[in-house]
Design an enzyme around this catalytic site. Structure first.
Site, PDB file in Angstrom:
ATOM      1  N   ALA A  59       0.142  -1.276   0.104  1.00  0.00           N
ATOM      2  CA  ALA A  59       0.283   0.116  -0.249  1.00  0.00           C
ATOM      3  C   ALA A  59       1.063   0.838  -0.369  1.00  0.00           C
ATOM      4  O   ALA A  59       1.970   1.619  -0.093  1.00  0.00           O
ATOM      5  CB  ALA A  59      -0.949   0.379   0.852  1.00  0.00           C
ATOM      6  N   ASN A 108       9.645   8.950   5.208  1.00  0.00           N
ATOM      7  CA  ASN A 108       7.472   9.818   4.216  1.00  0.00           C
ATOM      8  C   ASN A 108       7.071  10.041   6.156  1.00  0.00           C
ATOM      9  O   ASN A 108       6.499   8.885   6.825  1.00  0.00           O
ATOM     10  CB  ASN A 108       6.767   8.413   3.456  1.00  0.00           C
ATOM     11  CG  ASN A 108       5.937   7.593   3.766  1.00  0.00           C
ATOM     12  OD1 ASN A 108       4.663   8.066   4.418  1.00  0.00           O
ATOM     13  ND2 ASN A 108       6.046   6.465   4.093  1.00  0.00           N
ATOM     14  N   PHE A 112      -1.669  10.088   4.551  1.00  0.00           N
ATOM     15  CA  PHE A 112      -2.914   9.202   3.941  1.00  0.00           C
ATOM     16  C   PHE A 112      -3.364  10.720   2.598  1.00  0.00           C
ATOM     17  O   PHE A 112      -4.749  11.247   3.238  1.00  0.00           O
ATOM     18  CB  PHE A 112      -4.060   9.663   5.213  1.00  0.00           C
ATOM     19  CG  PHE A 112      -4.447   7.845   6.419  1.00  0.00           C
ATOM     20  CD1 PHE A 112      -3.107   7.258   5.702  1.00  0.00           C
ATOM     21  CD2 PHE A 112      -4.636   7.593   7.250  1.00  0.00           C
ATOM     22  CE1 PHE A 112      -2.371   6.149   6.773  1.00  0.00           C
ATOM     23  CE2 PHE A 112      -4.381   7.048   7.875  1.00  0.00           C
ATOM     24  CZ  PHE A 112      -3.221   5.763   7.390  1.00  0.00           C
ATOM     25  N   SER A 170      -0.069   3.357  10.585  1.00  0.00           N
ATOM     26  CA  SER A 170       0.768   4.271  10.125  1.00  0.00           C
ATOM     27  C   SER A 170       1.250   5.249  10.890  1.00  0.00           C
ATOM     28  O   SER A 170       0.159   6.001  12.220  1.00  0.00           O
ATOM     29  CB  SER A 170      -0.710   5.375   8.989  1.00  0.00           C
ATOM     30  OG  SER A 170       0.396   6.790   8.300  1.00  0.00           O
ATOM     31  N   ASN A 172       1.607   8.136  10.735  1.00  0.00           N
ATOM     32  CA  ASN A 172       1.419   9.536  10.258  1.00  0.00           C
ATOM     33  C   ASN A 172       0.008  10.260  10.513  1.00  0.00           C
ATOM     34  O   ASN A 172      -0.086  11.281   9.988  1.00  0.00           O
ATOM     35  CB  ASN A 172       1.988   9.532   8.332  1.00  0.00           C
ATOM     36  CG  ASN A 172       3.291   8.634   8.449  1.00  0.00           C
ATOM     37  OD1 ASN A 172       4.529   9.737   9.674  1.00  0.00           O
ATOM     38  ND2 ASN A 172       3.931   8.737   7.301  1.00  0.00           N
ATOM     39  N   THR A 173      -0.580   9.647  10.867  1.00  0.00           N
ATOM     40  CA  THR A 173      -1.928  10.213  10.980  1.00  0.00           C
ATOM     41  C   THR A 173      -2.163  10.381  12.622  1.00  0.00           C
ATOM     42  O   THR A 173      -2.224   9.340  13.600  1.00  0.00           O
ATOM     43  CB  THR A 173      -2.833   9.677  10.564  1.00  0.00           C
ATOM     44  OG1 THR A 173      -2.863   9.428   9.610  1.00  0.00           O
ATOM     45  CG2 THR A 173      -4.770   9.766  11.390  1.00  0.00           C
ATOM     46  N   LYS A 207      -3.263  -4.222   9.052  1.00  0.00           N
ATOM     47  CA  LYS A 207      -1.461  -4.308   8.839  1.00  0.00           C
ATOM     48  C   LYS A 207      -1.497  -3.896  10.185  1.00  0.00           C
ATOM     49  O   LYS A 207      -1.871  -2.434  11.154  1.00  0.00           O
ATOM     50  CB  LYS A 207      -1.605  -3.566   7.737  1.00  0.00           C
ATOM     51  CG  LYS A 207       0.179  -3.291   7.498  1.00  0.00           C
ATOM     52  CD  LYS A 207       0.151  -2.432   5.971  1.00  0.00           C
ATOM     53  CE  LYS A 207       1.289  -1.761   5.757  1.00  0.00           C
ATOM     54  NZ  LYS A 207       1.573  -1.090   3.960  1.00  0.00           N
ATOM     55  N   ASN A 236       3.894  -2.330   8.749  1.00  0.00           N
ATOM     56  CA  ASN A 236       4.646  -1.180   8.487  1.00  0.00           C
ATOM     57  C   ASN A 236       5.714  -0.641   8.306  1.00  0.00           C
ATOM     58  O   ASN A 236       6.323  -1.174   8.859  1.00  0.00           O
ATOM     59  CB  ASN A 236       3.224   0.184   8.574  1.00  0.00           C
ATOM     60  CG  ASN A 236       2.956   0.781   7.811  1.00  0.00           C
ATOM     61  OD1 ASN A 236       3.485   1.483   6.898  1.00  0.00           O
ATOM     62  ND2 ASN A 236       1.257   0.809   8.329  1.00  0.00           N
TER      63      ASN A 236
HETATM   64  C1  LIG Z   1       5.928   6.814   0.085  1.00  0.00           C
HETATM   65  C2  LIG Z   1       5.766   5.022   0.872  1.00  0.00           C
HETATM   66  C3  LIG Z   1       3.834   5.791   1.279  1.00  0.00           C
HETATM   67  C4  LIG Z   1       3.276   4.125   1.677  1.00  0.00           C
HETATM   68  N1  LIG Z   1       2.136   4.768   2.097  1.00  0.00           N
HETATM   69  C5  LIG Z   1       1.330   3.565   2.564  1.00  0.00           C
HETATM   70  C6  LIG Z   1      -0.129   3.527   2.575  1.00  0.00           C
HETATM   71  O1  LIG Z   1      -1.039   4.406   2.795  1.00  0.00           O
HETATM   72  N2  LIG Z   1      -0.611   2.871   3.462  1.00  0.00           N
HETATM   73  C7  LIG Z   1      -0.259   1.901   3.795  1.00  0.00           C
HETATM   74  O2  LIG Z   1      -0.460   0.836   4.849  1.00  0.00           O
HETATM   75  N3  LIG Z   1       1.455   1.788   3.743  1.00  0.00           N
HETATM   76  C8  LIG Z   1       2.023   2.726   3.387  1.00  0.00           C
HETATM   77  N4  LIG Z   1       3.001   2.519   3.384  1.00  0.00           N
HETATM   78  C9  LIG Z   1       4.193   1.439   4.004  1.00  0.00           C
HETATM   79  C10 LIG Z   1       4.184   0.292   2.684  1.00  0.00           C
HETATM   80  O3  LIG Z   1       3.196  -0.454   2.515  1.00  0.00           O
HETATM   81  C11 LIG Z   1       5.301  -1.010   3.740  1.00  0.00           C
HETATM   82  O4  LIG Z   1       4.547  -1.366   4.405  1.00  0.00           O
HETATM   83  C12 LIG Z   1       6.375  -0.516   4.029  1.00  0.00           C
HETATM   84  O5  LIG Z   1       6.945   0.369   3.053  1.00  0.00           O
HETATM   85  C13 LIG Z   1       7.431  -1.301   4.814  1.00  0.00           C
HETATM   86  O6  LIG Z   1       7.834  -1.698   3.237  1.00  0.00           O
HETATM   87  P1  LIG Z   1       9.571  -1.780   2.317  1.00  0.00           P
HETATM   88  O7  LIG Z   1      10.399  -1.469   2.883  1.00  0.00           O
HETATM   89  O8  LIG Z   1       9.354  -2.497   1.059  1.00  0.00           O
HETATM   90  O9  LIG Z   1       8.615  -0.669   1.298  1.00  0.00           O
HETATM   91  C14 LIG Z   1       3.927   3.478   2.996  1.00  0.00           C
HETATM   92  C15 LIG Z   1       5.442   3.609   2.294  1.00  0.00           C
HETATM   93  C16 LIG Z   1       6.138   4.163   1.923  1.00  0.00           C
HETATM   94  C17 LIG Z   1       7.223   3.983   0.743  1.00  0.00           C
END
Ligand SMILES: Cc1cc2nc3c(=O)[nH]c(=O)nc-3n(C[C@H](O)[C@H](O)[C@H](O)COP(=O)(O)O)c2cc1C
Length: 347
Positions: A59, A108, A112, A170, A172-173, A207, A236
């Site tokens: 996501a 990041n 949302f 998340s 960030n909220t 999640k 996450n």
């Molecule tokens: C730029 C960015 C935006 C993300 N936005 C969301 C989100 O909206 N919802 C969510 O559940 N996870 C979000 N994630 C988390 C990813 O889905 C994932 O759980 C996390 O990045 C770990 O995986 P990775 O190390 O392969 O990136 C975001 C990650 C990144 C880098």
């Protein structure tokens, strides 16, 4: 050096969010890397759905469900759109995405940003899906009742989502992750249970954040099993900043993703698999860059995996490469299906 790595230096001159927008625009025109390295060895049924391979797009990449088919056609086994909130939301003030190239990581604090449930529902219902599409739902920052936002999301998307992910992790909220605490989590489970009693067939996944303590995790996992939750996604992004080489952005607020998250999220996955005794399917996410990483997640209990940050650093051809590496690994173990490796490091 791959072609992408050569052009990456130029791509990295563009500010991260702009580069992301360009990637979405390119995919929207139909440009994508054609999928190859498809094999029956990688195919599985998980929570009643068929996955041609275990690699999902996490996501946050396709927040507004603009390119689910292009993602699937470029080789992913599934994609998760969102996070979607009931009302449209702008998110936090930019800059809010930071690259940490020394660490193969991102921070990041988008918060949302999304088009809101109605527009995204409309967009998805007009899309003839070419594969498995999950919808990740969240709560608006200014909502008066977070649980009710999740209820609205489940109701809205249950007919068009292959699965729904409840994102309570998340960073960030403000306050969102409190829903992972015992009492609030119990209320969330009650709400989901009520939907299931009413005949909801769509698999519901939750999640989680990698920063939970083992005790907190234990409570959540047991409540999830009792509540009939179909799967857990681990994990996450993290708020921890350990062993980070980049000094420029290390203190930026937000969630850290990418390579530094691999060990921490895999430990959480392993703990969850042990606590649950394999009773609930798990999706392993966090720091995956290679076929070996995927095998590690699977051997530690993941049925499926997702990734995001590696695409930024390795480019879109990564998926075909990962599938090729996976097929070699599965053959090396001498098993008939990748599913035989789930939890094999623990059993
Ligand atoms: C730029 C960015 C935006 C993300 N936005 C969301 C989100 O909206 N919802 C969510 O559940 N996870 C979000 N994630 C988390 C990813 O889905 C994932 O759980 C996390 O990045 C770990 O995986 P990775 O190390 O392969 O990136 C975001 C990650 C990144 C880098």
């Amino acid at each position: 050096m791959s072609f992408y790595k050569k052009i990456r230096n130029i791509a990295f001159l563009i500010e991260p969010e702009k580069a992301h927008k360009l990637a979405i625009s390119a995919l929207k025109t139909g440009i994508h890397i054609p999928s190859n390295n498809n094999s029956e060895l990688l195919k599985q049924e998980v929570f009643g759905l068929t996955f041609n391979n275990p690699i999902g797009l996490a996501a946050g990449f396709d927040k507004n469900a603009e390119v689910p088919n292009e993602v699937i056609l470029s080789g992913f086994g599934f994609t998760e759109v969102g996070t979607v909130t009931p009302l449209e939301q702008a998110g936090n003030e930019p800059p809010r995405v930071f690259r940490l190239p020394e660490d193969d990581a991102l921070i990041n604090r988008l918060g949302f940003n999304n088009d809101g449930m109605e527009i995204i529902y409309d967009r998805l219902s007009k899309t003839k899906k070419r594969g498995t599409v999950g919808i990740n739902i969240g709560a608006n920052k200014d909502t008066k009742d977070r649980l009710s936002d999740y209820q609205i999301g489940i109701k809205k998307f249950s007919t068009i989502a292959d699965y729904i992910t409840i994102n309570i992790s998340s960073p960030n909220t403000p306050g969102l992750r409190d829903l992972q605490s015992g009492q609030h989590f119990q209320e969330l489970i009650k709400l989901i249970k009520a939907h299931k009693i009413d005949g909801l067939k769509t698999p519901i996944l939750i999640k989680l954040a990698p920063d939970l303590t083992k005790k907190e995790l234990e409570i959540i996992v047991n409540l999830s099993i009792d509540g009939g939750i179909d799967g857990l996604i681990l994990s996450n992004t993290t708020v921890e900043r350990k062993d980070i080489m980049n000094k420029k952005f290390i203190n930026e607020e937000g969630g850290l993703s990418g390579r530094p998250l691999m060990q921490k999220s895999t430990k959480m996955l392993r703990d969850t698999y042990k606590i649950s005794e394999g009773k609930i399917p798990l999706i392993g996410v966090g720091g995956i860059f290679t076929g070996q990483d995927i095998i590690e997640k699977i051997r530690n209990g993941a049925s499926l995996i997702q990734l995001y940050t590696a695409i930024v650093y390795e480019g879109p051809t990564l998926i075909n490469k990962l599938k090729k590496e996976l097929i070699i690994e599965v053959e090396r173990y001498g098993v008939k299906s990748i599913s035989e490796l789930i939890g094999s490091d623990i059993k």
